[in-house]
Design an enzyme around this catalytic site. Structure first.
Site, PDB file in Angstrom:
ATOM      1  N   HIS A 216      28.744 -10.641   1.532  1.00  6.54           N
ATOM      2  CA  HIS A 216      30.158 -10.261   1.761  1.00  6.54           C
ATOM      3  C   HIS A 216      30.432  -9.306   1.577  1.00  6.54           C
ATOM      4  O   HIS A 216      30.939  -8.729   0.247  1.00  6.54           O
ATOM      5  CB  HIS A 216      30.757 -11.045   1.693  1.00  6.54           C
ATOM      6  CG  HIS A 216      31.183 -12.619   2.695  1.00  6.54           C
ATOM      7  ND1 HIS A 216      30.922 -12.714   3.892  1.00  6.54           N
ATOM      8  CD2 HIS A 216      30.843 -13.685   1.967  1.00  6.54           C
ATOM      9  CE1 HIS A 216      30.873 -14.210   4.280  1.00  6.54           C
ATOM     10  NE2 HIS A 216      31.040 -15.035   3.077  1.00  6.54           N
ATOM     11  N   GLU A 246      25.938 -15.392   4.810  1.00  3.91           N
ATOM     12  CA  GLU A 246      27.408 -15.415   5.071  1.00  3.91           C
ATOM     13  C   GLU A 246      27.694 -13.891   5.712  1.00  3.91           C
ATOM     14  O   GLU A 246      28.470 -13.304   5.301  1.00  3.91           O
ATOM     15  CB  GLU A 246      28.097 -16.043   4.449  1.00  3.91           C
ATOM     16  CG  GLU A 246      27.588 -17.081   4.169  1.00  3.91           C
ATOM     17  CD  GLU A 246      29.315 -17.674   3.279  1.00  3.91           C
ATOM     18  OE1 GLU A 246      30.163 -17.390   3.304  1.00  3.91           O
ATOM     19  OE2 GLU A 246      29.064 -18.956   3.077  1.00  3.91           O
TER      20      GLU A 246
HETATM   21  C1  XIL Z   1      35.678 -19.674   5.231  1.00  6.50           C
HETATM   22  C2  XIL Z   1      35.953 -19.113   6.907  1.00  6.50           C
HETATM   23  O1  XIL Z   1      35.376 -18.191   7.533  1.00  6.50           O
HETATM   24  C3  XIL Z   1      37.618 -19.116   7.191  1.00  6.50           C
HETATM   25  O2  XIL Z   1      37.491 -19.848   8.536  1.00  6.50           O
HETATM   26  C4  XIL Z   1      38.452 -20.891   6.294  1.00  6.50           C
HETATM   27  O3  XIL Z   1      39.297 -20.338   6.255  1.00  6.50           O
HETATM   28  C5  XIL Z   1      37.988 -20.268   5.415  1.00  6.50           C
HETATM   29  O4  XIL Z   1      36.764 -19.893   4.149  1.00  6.50           O
HETATM   30  N1  XIL Z   1      32.261 -18.510   1.024  1.00  6.50           N
HETATM   31  C6  XIL Z   1      32.041 -19.487   2.169  1.00  6.50           C
HETATM   32  C7  XIL Z   1      32.877 -19.936   3.608  1.00  6.50           C
HETATM   33  O5  XIL Z   1      31.091 -19.844   1.995  1.00  6.50           O
HETATM   34  O6  XIL Z   1      32.647 -21.692   3.471  1.00  6.50           O
HETATM   35  C8  XIL Z   1      33.880 -19.353   3.361  1.00  6.50           C
HETATM   36  O7  XIL Z   1      34.011 -19.508   5.112  1.00  6.50           O
HETATM   37  C9  XIL Z   1      33.844 -17.975   3.159  1.00  6.50           C
HETATM   38  C10 XIL Z   1      33.645 -17.178   2.667  1.00  6.50           C
END
Ligand code: XIL
Length: 331
Positions: A216, A246
């Site tokens: 991220h 992610e």
């Molecule tokens: C996030 C989802 O995208 C959302 O819809 C939910 O409300 C919260 O979780 N790290 C992770 C993911 O490992 O599972 C998270 O996903 C984002 C951050």
């Protein structure tokens, strides 16, 4: 609605040729109700991750009660379209259901609950979910005490990490088991900690096969591609595979006009992917969403953004082309 040039080569085709996976997380509600969303998934990606459907609270909301519908739907969609599934996630400090949080369980009881959860979930999808994020975000983060306060850590102790891997391996010896974490993409104290954990687990014979780097990131604060590649190389030296699990690239933290930001964003996607592809242990790029219309980032940061490779109208952005170019470039 603007669409992809049908004559261009889908990302998954480029990725197949390279021997890597390209994909996105999937929200089951969009999968069910949004044909344009489904069409992009089918055309572009060869791997998907349930965005929420496999989180503990959603799968196992009450003691002895299981809700598999959403996860089942995602897994069969993947099978129908010849995609892999990254199971996400078995053990996390968030989304633990109330019956566990408020249950007052002793250590041996909580271990039995977690073991049963992992055996049930991994066993159900044995052979169909090839990769699991077994443990997510277990290492301390400055400024986020919730991780140290994690129920698993408090009641079971740090041993919960290796136990989870052993239990997952028992339930599906063929599954690829990953440790997934955030802010560990480049070289930092946090990624050193993930590396240290990985080395300890490998030394102890724990069935760990890969590391997930969440990625991220955003304009002005994304780690350098060189650092990311160096980080991946050190995990590779331990015999591990690495996935970006992610990825999204926020643009609100950048400068310039919207179109300049989209171009800068495209550079971040393209340069990071290119650097990763130089390391043979790098095997997957999963983005945390398909279209800017459904990204989790606005909820998370509290302001609008457009961090993904398709815009709000499902049109491919410059970042899409950058990903395609990186996948298509010969070594
Ligand atoms: C996030 C989802 O995208 C959302 O819809 C939910 O409300 C919260 O979780 N790290 C992770 C993911 O490992 O599972 C998270 O996903 C984002 C951050």
């Amino acid at each position: 609605m603007g669409m992809i040039d049908p004559s261009s080569e889908p990302l998954r085709q480029l990725a197949d040729r390279r021997g890597v996976l390209i994909g996105s997380c999937v929200g089951v509600e969009y999968l069910r109700h949004d044909p344009a969303y489904r069409a992009i998934l089918e055309r572009e990606f060869n791997v998907i991750t349930p965005e929420n459907a496999m989180k503990f609270e959603l799968l196992h909301p009450a003691c002895g009660r299981w809700e598999f519908n959403d996860a089942d739907e995602i897994v069969s969609f993947a099978a129908d379209h010849d995609m892999e599934v990254r199971g996400h996630t078995l053990v996390w400090h968030r989304r633990i259901p109330g019956w566990i949080v408020d249950g007052g369980y002793r250590r041996d009881e909580l271990m039995a609950i977690l073991r049963d959860h992992i055996h049930t979930v991994v066993g159900r999808y044995r052979g169909r979910v090839r990769t699991w994020d077994v443990v997510n975000e277990a290492l301390p983060m400055p400024g986020d005490a919730s991780r140290e306060r994690s129920l698993w850590r408090q009641v079971i102790g740090t041993e919960f990490i290796e136990l989870a891997f052993h239990w997952a391996h028992e339930a599906d010896p063929g599954a690829r088991l990953f440790y997934n974490d955030d802010h560990a993409d480049g070289l930092s104290e946090k990624s050193d900690a993930v590396y240290g954990l990985a080395r300890r687990l490998m030394d102890r014979g724990v069935p760990l096969h890969g590391i997930g780097l969440q990625m991220h990131t955003g304009l002005g604060w994304s780690p350098s591609p060189r650092e990311i590649a160096a980080n991946i190389r050190r995990f590779a030296d331990l015999g591990l595979e690495v996935h970006i699990t992610e990825m999204d690239v926020q643009i609100q933290t950048g400068h310039g006009s919207p179109s300049e930001r989209w171009d800068a964003q495209a550079n971040v996607y393209g340069e990071i992917l290119r650097a990763c592809l130089d390391v043979p242990a790098f095997k997957a790029l999963v983005m945390w969403g398909v279209t800017d219309r459904h990204s989790w980032i606005p909820d998370f940061t509290g302001h609008g953004d457009s961090p993904l490779i398709f815009d709000e109208s499902y049109r491919p952005k410059p970042a899409y082309n950058a990903v395609a170019r990186a996948l298509g470039t010969k070594r």
